[in-house]
Scaffold this active site. Structure first.
Site, PDB file in Angstrom:
ATOM      1  N   GLY A  16      30.747 -10.074   8.042  1.00 50.25           N
ATOM      2  CA  GLY A  16      30.528 -10.039   9.314  1.00 50.25           C
ATOM      3  C   GLY A  16      31.578 -10.809  10.178  1.00 50.25           C
ATOM      4  O   GLY A  16      32.143 -10.235  11.310  1.00 50.25           O
ATOM      5  N   GLU A  35      36.985 -20.908   7.096  1.00 53.85           N
ATOM      6  CA  GLU A  35      36.224 -20.665   5.817  1.00 53.85           C
ATOM      7  C   GLU A  35      36.324 -21.744   4.805  1.00 53.85           C
ATOM      8  O   GLU A  35      37.490 -22.257   4.533  1.00 53.85           O
ATOM      9  CB  GLU A  35      36.776 -19.133   5.299  1.00 53.85           C
ATOM     10  N   ALA A 115      34.064 -26.039   8.955  1.00 58.06           N
ATOM     11  CA  ALA A 115      34.038 -26.329  10.380  1.00 58.06           C
ATOM     12  C   ALA A 115      32.637 -26.526  10.832  1.00 58.06           C
ATOM     13  O   ALA A 115      31.619 -26.121  10.034  1.00 58.06           O
ATOM     14  CB  ALA A 115      34.627 -24.933  10.967  1.00 58.06           C
ATOM     15  N   GLU A 182      18.119  -6.413 -10.269  1.00 57.53           N
ATOM     16  CA  GLU A 182      19.417  -5.954 -10.754  1.00 57.53           C
ATOM     17  C   GLU A 182      20.110  -6.794 -11.685  1.00 57.53           C
ATOM     18  O   GLU A 182      20.580  -6.163 -12.879  1.00 57.53           O
ATOM     19  CB  GLU A 182      20.407  -6.133  -9.364  1.00 57.53           C
ATOM     20  N   ASP A 304      23.904 -12.546   7.578  1.00 59.35           N
ATOM     21  CA  ASP A 304      22.727 -13.087   6.788  1.00 59.35           C
ATOM     22  C   ASP A 304      22.096 -14.462   7.523  1.00 59.35           C
ATOM     23  O   ASP A 304      20.971 -14.708   7.591  1.00 59.35           O
ATOM     24  CB  ASP A 304      23.035 -13.534   5.250  1.00 59.35           C
ATOM     25  N   THR A 312      25.297  -6.348   3.535  1.00 55.13           N
ATOM     26  CA  THR A 312      26.701  -6.437   3.968  1.00 55.13           C
ATOM     27  C   THR A 312      27.088  -5.273   5.146  1.00 55.13           C
ATOM     28  O   THR A 312      27.779  -5.798   6.206  1.00 55.13           O
ATOM     29  CB  THR A 312      27.750  -6.020   2.845  1.00 55.13           C
ATOM     30  N   HIS A 436      22.909  23.798  -7.323  1.00 52.24           N
ATOM     31  CA  HIS A 436      22.204  23.686  -8.749  1.00 52.24           C
ATOM     32  C   HIS A 436      23.451  23.643  -9.748  1.00 52.24           C
ATOM     33  O   HIS A 436      24.529  24.397  -9.486  1.00 52.24           O
ATOM     34  CB  HIS A 436      21.532  25.043  -9.162  1.00 52.24           C
TER      35      HIS A 436
END
Ligand code: NDP
Length: 453
Positions: A16, A35, A115, A182, A304, A312, A436
């Site tokens: 995001g 980041e 940050a 998963e 999130d 995502t 098919h």
């Protein structure tokens, strides 16, 4: 007139945040992004991407068994985890640098540091430097949540699994959501003995009941020791590093490893949000309006961290809409209805729209459903079945939901989502001539309803 260093400061370099930064820069804004870990965020670094590569890796033994039935002398033995892990991390490094390059190429100033907010227009980085921005975007995502009494024992979450030195011989997976199911299938496919405890009556709460039952039956048929109505009450770390788990049924079992897939929580701690006046929900999520704006007009949040639909592609769409609204003079809200999603179990599950129970709350429904053994595995003697289900409004015949459990269900549901998004009716599906021989042709060949109110 206030002086700003940037038009936009984004905190968080995941799906995001990066989309918002790039689009805002494309609209002519001066943009910075901080980041603290690795560019790409959960999806790229420790989520969707490495998970899907593990899904591929885990499917080969079953493919080889099937290949033998088709006449091949094929075998699939000796999975080399460290070799796979090296290749996996090389790929993640590559993707991380693509994210970095793309952001830099768009003109975004990157700060590889943590940050936090100082006030509605000021961000402070870990090195103490401060930057003033006209707008701030919180895109810090979420993190795995582990019940407190079990944290600190060295059990895993989905964050650690991609970094493990070796695969355990046995594992207990706690939870019944996306991640638990998963990884139960992935690890079973890679040769790990898997037990899964889920506290409720059926896994995948929130999904259609027939889909849930079908996935659970297929998982059990794979050999996964799925126990529903079972929760962990005590976990002990043994001297040899293994775990002893006591469950609500009173059983005590030992496992090499334990994986908690008990949900994720928004990453808002220590960001200075509350101090800056940003309202948070009880679970720590940033409260936003339809335009991703928080209670502080200069501060927005996507993905999130807002705990809307935690996927995502939704975060990407929210980032795009935010940047278009604030910097592109094109006011856009994201429509969170009819978001298709897939659970990468074996076989995988794809879903879009309402479950049968949700649809019935709105009025009478007609339900069409089929289950069958697909040609490819049936030829090889496999007992695995696929399931396809359409939930329709009984009177208008509008298709309200589609639920598929089948190899390739994730690919199928993407296309079904287009039809359902434009309001297709059961008659539209019926009118469509089948392709098919495929599995997906059955979705246009279901004539009589299984149930009709
Ligand atoms: P989920 O919310 O899907 O599942 C959490 C599971 O843990 C539920 O089964 C829940 O039970 C159980 N649980 C919660 N608290 C406890 C507790 N205290 N003790 C025992 N069990 C507990 O979270 P995940 O972590 O699996 O995934 C997080 C999100 O990430 C998903 O909702 C999804 O949005 C996203 N995601 C999407 C994927 C995809 O698109 N393929 C893949 C992976 C993640 P209960 O149902 O009873 O609450």
């Amino acid at each position: 007139m206030m002086d700003f260093d940037f038009d936009l400061f984004v905190i968080g370099g995941g799906s995001g945040g990066v989309r918002a930064a790039r689009v805002a820069a494309g609209h002519g804004a001066t943009v910075a992004l901080a980041e603290e870990y690795r560019m790409g965020g959960t999806c790229v670094i420790r989520g969707c991407v490495p998970k899907k590569l593990m899904v591929f890796a885990s499917a080969y033994p079953a493919s080889m068994a099937e290949a033998r039935a088709y006449g091949w002398r094929a075998s699939c033995e000796g999975f080399d985890w460290s070799r796979f892990r090296s290749a996996l991390h090389a790929e993640l490094d590559r993707l991380e640098s693509v994210y970095t390059r793309n952001a830099e190429a768009a003109g975004v100033a990157l700060f590889h540091q943590r940050a936090r907010l100082v006030d509605p227009h000021t961000v402070e980085l870990a090195d103490g430097s401060r930057h003033r921005a006209r707008h701030i975007l919180i895109a810090t995502g979420g993190r795995p949540w582990v019940p407190e009494k079990f944290s600190g024992l060295g059990a895993m979450t989905s964050n650690e699994i991609f970094l493990a030195d070796r695969l355990p011989r046995s594992i207990l997976i706690v939870g019944g959501g996306f991640i638990a199911c998963e990884f139960a299938c992935i690890l079973q496919g890679l040769g790990v003995e898997v037990a899964q405890y889920y506290r409720g009556a059926q896994i995948l709460r929130g999904f259609d009941d027939d889909l849930r039952a079908h996935v659970a039956a297929e998982m059990a048929a794979l050999g996964i020791g799925l126990q529903v109505d079972t929760d962990l009450v005590d976990l002990e770390r043994l001297q040899d590093g293994r775990f002893a788990a006591t469950d609500t049924r009173g059983a005590r079992r030992e496992f090499d490893q334990v994986l908690f897939a008990t949900g994720r929580s928004p990453s808002t701690e220590g960001l200075g949000l509350v101090e800056a006046g940003v309202r948070l929900a009880g679970n720590g999520a940033v409260i936003v309006d339809d335009y991703s704006q928080t209670s502080v007009p200069s501060i927005f949040a996507v993905g999130d961290v807002t705990d809307r639909v935690n996927l995502t592609p939704v975060a990407i769409r929210e980032g795009q809409a935010f940047a278009d609204t604030v910097f592109g003079a094109r006011r856009q809200a994201v429509d969170h209805s009819l978001v298709a999603s897939a659970v990468f179990t074996r076989p995988e599950a794809g879903t879009v729209g309402l479950t049968e129970a949700e649809a019935r709350e709105q009025g009478p429904v007609a339900v069409y459903m089929t289950t069958f053994r697909p040609m490819q595995s049936a030829f090889a003697g496999g007992e695995s079945r696929v399931m396809m289900k359409l939930v329709c409004d009984r009177d208008s015949e509008k298709v309200l939901g589609c639920h598929i459990v089948a190899p390739g269900a994730a690919e199928m549901i993407q296309l079904a989502a287009i039809a359902i998004g434009i309001g297709a009716t059961k008659a539209d599906f019926d009118r469509t001539i089948a392709v098919h021989p495929t599995m997906s042709e059955e979705i246009v060949l279901m004539r009589a309803p299984l149930r009709s109110d």
